[in-house]
Design an enzyme around this catalytic site. Structure first.
Site, PDB file in Angstrom:
ATOM      1  N   SER A   1      58.933  -5.808  53.598  1.00  0.00           N
ATOM      2  CA  SER A   1      58.289  -5.344  54.840  1.00  0.00           C
ATOM      3  C   SER A   1      59.353  -4.927  55.847  1.00  0.00           C
ATOM      4  CB  SER A   1      57.446  -6.471  55.436  1.00  0.00           C
ATOM      5  OG  SER A   1      56.984  -6.108  56.723  1.00  0.00           O
TER       6      SER A   1
ATOM      7  N   TYR B   1      57.050 -14.929  58.900  1.00  0.00           N
ATOM      8  CA  TYR B   1      56.818 -13.872  57.900  1.00  0.00           C
ATOM      9  C   TYR B   1      58.073 -12.995  57.786  1.00  0.00           C
ATOM     10  CZ  TYR B   1      54.698  -9.629  55.885  1.00  0.00           C
ATOM     11  OH  TYR B   1      54.406  -8.537  55.098  1.00  0.00           O
TER      12      TYR B   1
HETATM   13  N1  LIG Z   1      49.392  -4.617  55.002  1.00  0.00           N
HETATM   14  C1  LIG Z   1      50.519  -4.464  55.671  1.00  0.00           C
HETATM   15  O1  LIG Z   1      50.522  -4.014  56.854  1.00  0.00           O
HETATM   16  C2  LIG Z   1      51.843  -4.773  55.023  1.00  0.00           C
HETATM   17  C3  LIG Z   1      53.009  -4.359  55.678  1.00  0.00           C
HETATM   18  C4  LIG Z   1      54.242  -4.641  55.108  1.00  0.00           C
HETATM   19  C5  LIG Z   1      54.296  -5.323  53.914  1.00  0.00           C
HETATM   20  N2  LIG Z   1      53.138  -5.739  53.306  1.00  0.00           N
HETATM   21  C6  LIG Z   1      53.274  -6.484  52.052  1.00  0.00           C
HETATM   22  O2  LIG Z   1      52.563  -5.800  51.050  1.00  0.00           O
HETATM   23  C7  LIG Z   1      52.213  -6.725  50.011  1.00  0.00           C
HETATM   24  C8  LIG Z   1      50.772  -6.507  49.629  1.00  0.00           C
HETATM   25  O3  LIG Z   1      49.926  -6.814  50.732  1.00  0.00           O
HETATM   26  P1  LIG Z   1      48.623  -5.977  51.092  1.00  0.00           P
HETATM   27  O4  LIG Z   1      48.859  -5.346  52.401  1.00  0.00           O
HETATM   28  O5  LIG Z   1      48.254  -5.125  49.921  1.00  0.00           O
HETATM   29  O6  LIG Z   1      47.569  -7.130  51.367  1.00  0.00           O
HETATM   30  P2  LIG Z   1      46.400  -7.753  50.474  1.00  0.00           P
HETATM   31  O7  LIG Z   1      45.509  -6.689  49.973  1.00  0.00           O
HETATM   32  O8  LIG Z   1      45.845  -8.849  51.315  1.00  0.00           O
HETATM   33  O9  LIG Z   1      47.186  -8.334  49.222  1.00  0.00           O
HETATM   34  C9  LIG Z   1      47.850  -9.564  49.214  1.00  0.00           C
HETATM   35  C10 LIG Z   1      47.755 -10.032  47.791  1.00  0.00           C
HETATM   36  O10 LIG Z   1      48.607 -11.152  47.566  1.00  0.00           O
HETATM   37  C11 LIG Z   1      47.901 -12.008  46.691  1.00  0.00           C
HETATM   38  N3  LIG Z   1      48.435 -13.359  46.762  1.00  0.00           N
HETATM   39  C12 LIG Z   1      48.757 -14.065  47.868  1.00  0.00           C
HETATM   40  N4  LIG Z   1      49.225 -15.269  47.521  1.00  0.00           N
HETATM   41  C13 LIG Z   1      49.185 -15.321  46.164  1.00  0.00           C
HETATM   42  C14 LIG Z   1      49.518 -16.303  45.220  1.00  0.00           C
HETATM   43  N5  LIG Z   1      49.999 -17.493  45.582  1.00  0.00           N
HETATM   44  N6  LIG Z   1      49.346 -16.027  43.903  1.00  0.00           N
HETATM   45  C15 LIG Z   1      48.865 -14.826  43.514  1.00  0.00           C
HETATM   46  N7  LIG Z   1      48.522 -13.852  44.366  1.00  0.00           N
HETATM   47  C16 LIG Z   1      48.676 -14.101  45.677  1.00  0.00           C
HETATM   48  C17 LIG Z   1      46.473 -11.934  47.177  1.00  0.00           C
HETATM   49  O11 LIG Z   1      45.603 -12.432  46.174  1.00  0.00           O
HETATM   50  P3  LIG Z   1      44.067 -12.802  46.480  1.00  0.00           P
HETATM   51  O12 LIG Z   1      43.355 -11.478  46.491  1.00  0.00           O
HETATM   52  O13 LIG Z   1      43.684 -13.674  45.356  1.00  0.00           O
HETATM   53  O14 LIG Z   1      44.064 -13.485  47.827  1.00  0.00           O
HETATM   54  C18 LIG Z   1      46.342 -10.441  47.394  1.00  0.00           C
HETATM   55  O15 LIG Z   1      46.030  -9.769  46.203  1.00  0.00           O
HETATM   56  C19 LIG Z   1      52.515  -8.121  50.565  1.00  0.00           C
HETATM   57  O16 LIG Z   1      53.745  -8.586  50.029  1.00  0.00           O
HETATM   58  C20 LIG Z   1      52.679  -7.870  52.057  1.00  0.00           C
HETATM   59  O17 LIG Z   1      53.528  -8.828  52.658  1.00  0.00           O
HETATM   60  C21 LIG Z   1      51.918  -5.472  53.826  1.00  0.00           C
END
Ligand SMILES: NC(=O)c1ccc[n+]([C@@H]2O[C@H](COP(=O)([O-])OP(=O)(O)OC[C@H]3O[C@@H](n4cnc5c(N)ncnc54)[C@H](OP(=O)(O)O)[C@@H]3O)[C@@H](O)[C@H]2O)c1
Length: 255
Positions: free
Chosen positions: A148, A161
């Site tokens: 991120s 975070y």
């Molecule tokens: N959205 C943003 O603005 C943003 C910005 C920068 C970076 N990111 C990064 O992008 C990545 C993906 O996030 P996203 O935005 O796509 O959000 P998201 O759709 O909420 O995805 C997060 C995922 O992580 C999974 N997860 C969390 N803890 C876990 C565990 N212990 N074991 C297995 N799976 C786990 C969740 O599974 P469940 O569905 O089972 O809960 C979910 O599928 C993350 O690393 C996040 O930090 C996001």
């Protein structure tokens, strides 16, 4: 994607860790359209099955699944070995799982901070350690990890975070410098705000990108064997400015 696998132009075999993430799913859809094979890992069986079915309708050659809570690092070696065996090898590993956490709660309670660090940092370190050794031996392959922009500088509004992602960035830098000479790509993906379930509670503004836009940048960065990608690209400029602000001014800012 050609460089990530043995023969150029052959659809890749993709391991997705946190396959139910909205960013991961959008990225996997682009790869499915190119006929990729998948091993999809998540902790929620129904959600993982839905992603698998969707990818198969979009052109995936094959989609196997593994159901694991990725916080359980002790389960990683068996899981990763199973993925390699199921696909007959891996060309691209995408590490996507993560949690935003509750900054206010983490400021009061170390257990909350520890949980964020375990999911975003420690579990990724465990997975990448295994994957780096696997690909180093293969002398090819790609490890793509979603970090991120929050990891570029500590801000008062989300430093737990941010620390989990900042630590991850340093770790990936070091692994890259080790395995580059074996022909292995280590890609650090730095999204800004993305409209996903993780940010559903935040008011949307013009800085939010749809997952599909971020997915295109990820696939391009894998194909062109980049080391680090800011996505959308304008976040590179924003973070360049943010990193240049002197500490004595930065600490007074409400960021
Ligand atoms: N959205 C943003 O603005 C943003 C910005 C920068 C970076 N990111 C990064 O992008 C990545 C993906 O996030 P996203 O935005 O796509 O959000 P998201 O759709 O909420 O995805 C997060 C995922 O992580 C999974 N997860 C969390 N803890 C876990 C565990 N212990 N074991 C297995 N799976 C786990 C969740 O599974 P469940 O569905 O089972 O809960 C979910 O599928 C993350 O690393 C996040 O930090 C996001």
């Amino acid at each position: 994607m050609a460089d990530s696998r043995r023969g150029s132009g052959t659809p890749p075999r993709v391991l997705a860790l946190g396959a139910t993430s909205a960013i991961a799913e959008a990225t996997l859809r682009l790869l499915a359209e190119r006929g990729a094979s998948f091993f999809l890992v998540g902790r929620n069986p129904a959600k993982v099955a839905a992603v698998r079915d969707d990818l198969l309708t979009r052109g995936a050659a094959e989609a196997r699944t593994g159901i694991v809570d990725l916080d359980q690092a002790g389960e990683h070696p068996a899981l990763l070995a199973e993925a390699v065996a199921a696909l007959g090898g891996i060309d691209v590993a995408l590490v996507a799982h993560g949690v935003l956490g509750d900054q206010a709660a983490a400021e009061k309670d170390y257990a909350v901070a520890e949980a964020v660090l375990r999911t975003n940092f420690l579990s990724a370190v465990s997975l990448v350690t295994w994957l780096a050794n696997y690909f180093e031996e293969e002398r090819r392959g790609t490890i793509a990890v979603i970090s991120s922009v929050a990891g570029d500088r500590g801000r008062k509004s989300n430093y737990v975070y941010g620390a989990s992602k900042g630590g991850l960035n340093i770790f990936l830098d070091g692994v890259r410098n080790r395995v580059d000479r074996a022909g292995v790509q280590v890609l650090t993906i730095k999204p800004g705000f993305v409209a996903t379930p993780m940010t559903a509670h935040l008011p949307r503004n013009a800085l939010f990108a749809p997952p599909a836009r971020v997915a295109r940048d990820i696939v391009r960065a894998i194909r062109t064997r980049k080391d680090v990608v800011y996505t959308p690209a304008f976040w590179g400029a924003i973070l360049l400015v943010l990193r240049c602000i002197p500490r004595r001014i930065f600490k007074k800012m409400n960021l």
